[in-house]
Design a protein around this motif. Sequence first.
Motif, PDB file in Angstrom:
ATOM      1  N   ASP A  17     -10.198 -11.574  -1.580  1.00  0.00           N
ATOM      2  CA  ASP A  17      -9.693 -13.028  -1.663  1.00  0.00           C
ATOM      3  C   ASP A  17      -8.372 -13.259  -1.485  1.00  0.00           C
ATOM      4  OD1 ASP A  17      -8.981 -15.985  -2.932  1.00  0.00           O
ATOM      5  OD2 ASP A  17     -10.771 -15.242  -4.265  1.00  0.00           O
ATOM      6  N   THR A  18      -8.282 -14.557  -0.450  1.00  0.00           N
ATOM      7  CA  THR A  18      -6.348 -15.060   0.203  1.00  0.00           C
ATOM      8  C   THR A  18      -5.689 -15.517  -0.631  1.00  0.00           C
ATOM      9  OG1 THR A  18      -7.439 -14.909   2.519  1.00  0.00           O
ATOM     10  CG2 THR A  18      -5.578 -15.380   1.672  1.00  0.00           C
ATOM     11  N   ARG A  19      -6.120 -16.414  -1.582  1.00  0.00           N
ATOM     12  CA  ARG A  19      -5.562 -16.876  -2.668  1.00  0.00           C
ATOM     13  C   ARG A  19      -5.125 -16.401  -3.452  1.00  0.00           C
ATOM     14  NH1 ARG A  19      -9.414 -21.443  -4.462  1.00  0.00           N
ATOM     15  NH2 ARG A  19     -11.420 -20.353  -4.005  1.00  0.00           N
ATOM     16  N   LEU A  20      -6.207 -15.255  -4.167  1.00  0.00           N
ATOM     17  CA  LEU A  20      -5.622 -13.878  -5.113  1.00  0.00           C
ATOM     18  C   LEU A  20      -4.086 -13.461  -4.658  1.00  0.00           C
ATOM     19  CD1 LEU A  20      -8.642 -12.826  -7.165  1.00  0.00           C
ATOM     20  CD2 LEU A  20      -7.033 -14.487  -7.788  1.00  0.00           C
ATOM     21  N   GLN A  21      -4.693 -12.722  -3.390  1.00  0.00           N
ATOM     22  CA  GLN A  21      -3.659 -12.088  -2.677  1.00  0.00           C
ATOM     23  C   GLN A  21      -2.373 -12.743  -2.276  1.00  0.00           C
ATOM     24  OE1 GLN A  21      -4.953 -10.641   1.777  1.00  0.00           O
ATOM     25  NE2 GLN A  21      -6.420  -9.174   0.073  1.00  0.00           N
ATOM     26  N   VAL A  22      -2.023 -14.052  -2.185  1.00  0.00           N
ATOM     27  CA  VAL A  22      -1.082 -14.660  -2.365  1.00  0.00           C
ATOM     28  C   VAL A  22       0.001 -14.655  -3.472  1.00  0.00           C
ATOM     29  CG1 VAL A  22       0.127 -16.792  -1.813  1.00  0.00           C
ATOM     30  CG2 VAL A  22      -1.561 -15.979  -0.332  1.00  0.00           C
ATOM     31  N   LEU A  23      -1.011 -15.223  -4.429  1.00  0.00           N
ATOM     32  CA  LEU A  23      -0.855 -14.504  -6.564  1.00  0.00           C
ATOM     33  C   LEU A  23      -0.197 -13.624  -6.241  1.00  0.00           C
ATOM     34  CD1 LEU A  23      -2.950 -16.438  -8.385  1.00  0.00           C
ATOM     35  CD2 LEU A  23      -0.909 -17.605  -6.986  1.00  0.00           C
ATOM     36  N   LEU A  24      -0.539 -12.671  -5.978  1.00  0.00           N
ATOM     37  CA  LEU A  24      -0.294 -10.924  -5.902  1.00  0.00           C
ATOM     38  C   LEU A  24       0.946 -10.621  -5.422  1.00  0.00           C
ATOM     39  CD1 LEU A  24      -1.814  -8.765  -7.313  1.00  0.00           C
ATOM     40  CD2 LEU A  24      -3.019  -8.180  -5.763  1.00  0.00           C
ATOM     41  N   PHE A  25       0.892 -10.937  -4.064  1.00  0.00           N
ATOM     42  CA  PHE A  25       2.341 -10.966  -3.063  1.00  0.00           C
ATOM     43  C   PHE A  25       3.632 -11.254  -3.772  1.00  0.00           C
ATOM     44  CE2 PHE A  25       6.073 -12.214  -0.202  1.00  0.00           C
ATOM     45  CZ  PHE A  25       5.692 -10.825   0.381  1.00  0.00           C
ATOM     46  N   ALA A  33       8.494   3.996  -4.621  1.00  0.00           N
ATOM     47  CA  ALA A  33       7.039   4.347  -3.259  1.00  0.00           C
ATOM     48  C   ALA A  33       6.282   3.625  -3.402  1.00  0.00           C
ATOM     49  CB  ALA A  33       7.479   5.511  -4.176  1.00  0.00           C
ATOM     50  N   CYS A  34       5.418   3.170  -3.932  1.00  0.00           N
ATOM     51  CA  CYS A  34       4.377   2.206  -3.734  1.00  0.00           C
ATOM     52  C   CYS A  34       4.302   0.887  -3.544  1.00  0.00           C
ATOM     53  CB  CYS A  34       2.913   2.731  -4.863  1.00  0.00           C
ATOM     54  SG  CYS A  34       3.810   1.951  -6.354  1.00  0.00           S
ATOM     55  N   VAL A  35       5.064   0.242  -4.590  1.00  0.00           N
ATOM     56  CA  VAL A  35       4.843  -1.568  -4.058  1.00  0.00           C
ATOM     57  C   VAL A  35       5.312  -2.066  -3.187  1.00  0.00           C
ATOM     58  CG1 VAL A  35       6.081  -3.087  -4.713  1.00  0.00           C
ATOM     59  CG2 VAL A  35       4.996  -1.724  -6.642  1.00  0.00           C
ATOM     60  N   PRO A  36       6.936  -1.761  -2.240  1.00  0.00           N
ATOM     61  CA  PRO A  36       6.874  -2.484  -0.816  1.00  0.00           C
ATOM     62  C   PRO A  36       5.267  -1.917  -0.182  1.00  0.00           C
ATOM     63  CG  PRO A  36       8.341  -1.241  -1.929  1.00  0.00           C
ATOM     64  CD  PRO A  36       7.403  -0.797  -2.717  1.00  0.00           C
ATOM     65  N   ARG A  37       5.064  -0.417   0.299  1.00  0.00           N
ATOM     66  CA  ARG A  37       4.305  -0.748   1.236  1.00  0.00           C
ATOM     67  C   ARG A  37       2.953  -1.400   0.690  1.00  0.00           C
ATOM     68  NH1 ARG A  37       0.771  -0.369   3.789  1.00  0.00           N
ATOM     69  NH2 ARG A  37      -0.258   0.515   5.201  1.00  0.00           N
ATOM     70  N   PHE A  38       2.261  -1.402  -0.116  1.00  0.00           N
ATOM     71  CA  PHE A  38       1.708  -2.695  -1.138  1.00  0.00           C
ATOM     72  C   PHE A  38       1.596  -4.532  -0.765  1.00  0.00           C
ATOM     73  CE2 PHE A  38      -1.141  -4.643  -4.739  1.00  0.00           C
ATOM     74  CZ  PHE A  38      -1.905  -4.803  -3.563  1.00  0.00           C
ATOM     75  N   LEU A  39       2.980  -4.657  -0.854  1.00  0.00           N
ATOM     76  CA  LEU A  39       3.388  -5.663  -0.441  1.00  0.00           C
ATOM     77  C   LEU A  39       3.064  -6.125   0.727  1.00  0.00           C
ATOM     78  CD1 LEU A  39       6.923  -6.516  -2.345  1.00  0.00           C
ATOM     79  CD2 LEU A  39       4.527  -7.165  -2.851  1.00  0.00           C
ATOM     80  N   TYR A  40       4.192  -4.904   2.171  1.00  0.00           N
ATOM     81  CA  TYR A  40       3.932  -4.554   3.487  1.00  0.00           C
ATOM     82  C   TYR A  40       1.784  -5.449   3.889  1.00  0.00           C
ATOM     83  CZ  TYR A  40       2.715  -3.243   7.950  1.00  0.00           C
ATOM     84  OH  TYR A  40       2.265  -3.642   8.907  1.00  0.00           O
ATOM     85  N   SER A  41       1.501  -4.868   3.382  1.00  0.00           N
ATOM     86  CA  SER A  41      -0.548  -5.091   3.682  1.00  0.00           C
ATOM     87  C   SER A  41      -0.192  -5.913   2.873  1.00  0.00           C
ATOM     88  CB  SER A  41      -0.868  -3.446   2.343  1.00  0.00           C
ATOM     89  OG  SER A  41      -2.267  -3.336   2.520  1.00  0.00           O
ATOM     90  N   SER A  99       1.187  -9.145   2.945  1.00  0.00           N
ATOM     91  CA  SER A  99       1.449  -9.766   3.371  1.00  0.00           C
ATOM     92  C   SER A  99       1.334 -10.138   4.993  1.00  0.00           C
ATOM     93  CB  SER A  99       2.782  -9.505   3.785  1.00  0.00           C
ATOM     94  OG  SER A  99       3.239  -8.940   4.029  1.00  0.00           O
ATOM     95  N   SER A 100       0.987  -8.561   5.581  1.00  0.00           N
ATOM     96  CA  SER A 100       0.462  -8.468   7.252  1.00  0.00           C
ATOM     97  C   SER A 100      -1.408  -8.470   7.365  1.00  0.00           C
ATOM     98  CB  SER A 100       0.661  -6.774   7.765  1.00  0.00           C
ATOM     99  OG  SER A 100       0.470  -5.772   7.219  1.00  0.00           O
TER     100      SER A 100
END
Length: 312
Positions: free
Chosen positions: A18-26, A74-82, A84-85
């Motif tokens: 879900d795009t909206r949930l992804q924004v909130l999650l980011f 070790a894990c959060v920045p990689r998930f943030l990149y995923s 956002s991109s």
Amino acid sequence: MRNQTAITSFILLGLTDDTRLQVLLFIFLFLSYILSASGNLTIIALTLTDSQLKTPMYLFLQNFSFLEILFTTACVPRFLYSLSSGDKSITYGACVSQLLFIDLFAVTEFFLLAIMSYDRYVAICKPLHYMTIMNSRVCKNFILFCWVTALVIILPPIGLGLGLEFCDSNIIDHFCCDATPMLKISCSDTWLIEQMVIACAVLTFIITLICVVLSYIYIIRTILRFPSAQQRKKAFSTCSSHMIVVSITYGSCIFIYVKPSTNDEVATNKGISLLITSISPMLNPFIYTLRNKQVKQAINDLIKKVTFLSKV
């Protein structure tokens, strides 16, 4: 986990499409990561610069904060990149490295929490001998022991895992490279590795939990013998922050291994893993700061110094 087929990368499904949930999650993950990193860096800076915090307790706290930063990084920045991109792919080498570092930092944290419990035991139960027992050399050896023991525990299953083949699927149902979902998509015989992973997890959890529980049994028994209520309150306050952090850490792990129904197991585990990697490291600096007079005093002194320098 050596790729002997055409698969050279994995796809991390994440938590939601879900795009909206992804924004909130980011937004949530980004803010929690910034707060976690800044809070733990503040504790490290205080323990390095303030003369009142040059005790074994704060040396362990300094290393614990350092581990928290490494663990989340070790894990959060990689998930943030995923998020956002939209790029959910991760190379085989990056995935194995992420798995290695996450496990190393997590296991080291468990042993460090156990050592911190022992430190509180010595401080409460053997106060006259505290500086002799917990001298600088002993503390440094304890910290080294935590890292070396964690390496010894995680390297055998990861070493065996380097021989796994991935034939049919490269989709990992998680937001980071975790052992369990990776083993599920392998076409090799994973029975031995699964047993080793379980054994290592149980070994780490049980050994450290026994150390924590025994330490606090002796601590509570000693405190209850104190003649005055003020002494008992002061003694409990020196342990309260560590007890809260221990409860959050072990409680989360106990919850994640209480298996729910099969349909909900993966989603529940991913949700709890997200809380462990984001909320706990963010809360720990505030727990130690808000409940510790010496740390609060050190922060006030630091603010005064910064304010004075800005006026000069």
